[in-house]
Design an enzyme around this catalytic site. Structure first.
Site, PDB file in Angstrom:
ATOM      1  N   ARG A 162      23.184  49.476  -3.947  1.00  0.00           N
ATOM      2  CA  ARG A 162      22.972  48.255  -4.743  1.00  0.00           C
ATOM      3  C   ARG A 162      22.122  48.544  -5.988  1.00  0.00           C
ATOM      4  NH1 ARG A 162      26.453  47.199  -1.544  1.00  0.00           N
ATOM      5  NH2 ARG A 162      26.694  45.273  -0.373  1.00  0.00           N
ATOM      6  N   SER A 232      25.459  38.273   0.240  1.00  0.00           N
ATOM      7  CA  SER A 232      24.185  38.664   0.881  1.00  0.00           C
ATOM      8  C   SER A 232      23.048  38.298  -0.057  1.00  0.00           C
ATOM      9  CB  SER A 232      24.140  40.177   1.117  1.00  0.00           C
ATOM     10  OG  SER A 232      25.188  40.592   1.963  1.00  0.00           O
ATOM     11  N   GLU A 328      18.852  40.730  -3.114  1.00  0.00           N
ATOM     12  CA  GLU A 328      19.906  41.423  -3.871  1.00  0.00           C
ATOM     13  C   GLU A 328      20.265  40.589  -5.101  1.00  0.00           C
ATOM     14  OE1 GLU A 328      23.608  42.766  -1.783  1.00  0.00           O
ATOM     15  OE2 GLU A 328      24.600  41.526  -3.278  1.00  0.00           O
TER      16      GLU A 328
END
Ligand code: FAD
Ligand code: EPU
Length: 345
Positions: A162, A232, A328
């Site tokens: 990520r 998420s 995130e």
């Protein structure tokens, strides 16, 4: 094309009722540069959006938002691979379907991830055992001030979990305008995750993997067209071996994924679930019942409702496991992006 609209609601997947000073749809690199220069002249912040599937608006945005709608896909053939040059505003999932329709395999594990192709390198999108960096050849970035475009080879993109150079050195003042993908003709199916392990390696096709991934995703992730969310909300935490072992001693069933660097990735959704937070509501925000890692806009949530819920979730997990989750999702305040951990700490 500049529009006399300023509601951001339909330009991001959380569906928060926030407004921008101005929203511009950009179909060319020149339009992106013009919007950026207009923001500088007006002394206002500038924000680039693809499909807004990884952002949370904390409040109204005081600047100019440019929506990237650069289009075009070119395919060329090399002896051992297919090469695709994809304009940044192409929809990612449509690209996955387009390649499969043409008989090109390699993107099937990344099906149904919302957003634009040009956003894929930013957090190095990943799902079901594959990450974007595995198919990336290069990323073209436009310097919004000078109008110059530079090609960055995949090995210089600093891809991580990520993470990439586009969250750091190229975060401000640059726009990704195209990505180059390399799909090997010698296709290797990736069937390491979830239901994919049940497929037969002798007969499996890319279409089978695509169908299985779509089915798994639809069973647990909320459709943003129905329920606002950004996938998420937190990253899966990567912790040292000792902390992972301490937690595992008490919870032997805890999912854990050893990493190449000797650390261990934990499943944030499992940690949140263990705190009995599925379905927990705060204001209009809630923890999704099918997947605790997803925070949803249940009923006219404000950005602050989501922040309050994220704070609560982070505290509960931190107090129970001594693991402190990091979002995130990118947090956008009136004057620009804010450090998401600081906002919810
Ligand atoms: P946006 O949200 O529009 O932008 C994200 C950030 O990038 C912002 O900071 C923005 O300013 C910046 N940005 C946007 N375009 C550009 C550009 N052209 N140049 C420079 N900066 C730019 N992610 C995964 O990795 N795996 C998943 O499985 C996954 N599943 C998801 C499921 C759901 C239901 C949802 C809603 C999200 C999911 N995500 C997943 C997150 C999201 O889909 C990805 O992060 C996606 O790449 C974001 O694309 P976007 O175009 O919507 O980006
Ligand atoms: N789990 C629970 N309870 C929950 C949620 C998960 O116990 O409420 C457990 C699951 O049973 C499983 C483990 O946690 O053992 C992992 O869950 P899952 O397979 O659903 O994946 P995830 O780790 O929650 C990650 C990515 C997703 C990606 C999937 C599939 C992150 C932050 N998220 O989720 O990406 O689609 O794996 O590869 O890495 C996104 O980034 O937005 C996203 C959706």
């Amino acid at each position: 094309m500049s529009r006399e609209i300023n509601s951001l609601k339909s330009f991001h997947t959380f569906g928060i009722d926030a407004r921008a000073y101005q929203i511009t749809i950009a179909e060319t690199a020149e339009a992106l540069c013009q919007a950026w220069h207009a923001s500088q002249q007006a002394g206002r912040p500038f924000l680039l959006l693809g499909e807004g599937s990884n952002v949370l608006f904390l409040e109204n945005y005081a600047g100019i938002v440019a929506i990237n709608r650069l289009k075009g896909i070119q395919i060329s053939e090399e002896s051992d691979a297919w090469h695709l040059h994809v304009a940044a505003g192409e929809n990612w999932h449509s690209l996955v379907e387009y390649t499969l329709d043409k008989g090109l395999a390699g993107l099937e594990n990344l099906a149904l991830i919302p957003g634009c192709a040009g956003s894929a390198p930013i957090q190095n999108i990943g799902a079901y055992g594959v990450e974007f960096n595995q198919v990336c050849a290069y990323v073209d970035v436009l310097n919004l001030q000078s109008g110059e475009t530079t090609r960055i080879d995949a090995q210089d993109c600093q891809f991580g979990y990520r993470d990439s150079v586009f969250k750091h050195r190229y975060r401000e003042g640059y726009a990704i305008v195209a990505v180059g993908l390399r799909l090997n003709k010698a296709w290797q199916p990736v069937m390491t995750y979830g239901e994919l392990t049940r497929l037969d390696p002798a007969t499996v096709t890319a279409r089978d993997i695509f169908a299985s991934v779509c089915q798994m995703r639809r069973s647990k992730l909320p459709d943003p067209r129905v329920t606002g969310n950004a996938g998420s909300f937190f990253k899966n935490p990567v912790v040292n071996v000792d902390l992972a072992a301490t937690i595992a001693a008490e919870f032997p069933q805890m999912p854990r994924y050893p990493q190449a660097n000797g650390q261990v990735k934990l499943a944030a959704g499992w940690l949140i679930d263990q705190c009995a937070l599925k379905g927990y509501c705060l204001g209009g925000a809630a923890v999704h019942r099918q997947q605790a890692l997803v925070l949803i806009n249940q009923e006219n949530a404000t950005g602050q409702d989501i922040v309050a819920l994220a704070h609560h979730v982070r505290q509960r997990v931190g107090e129970k496991f001594n693991v402190w989750l990091e979002p995130e999702v990118r947090f956008i305040a009136a004057a620009g992006e804010q450090d998401a951990v600081e906002v919810i700490a």
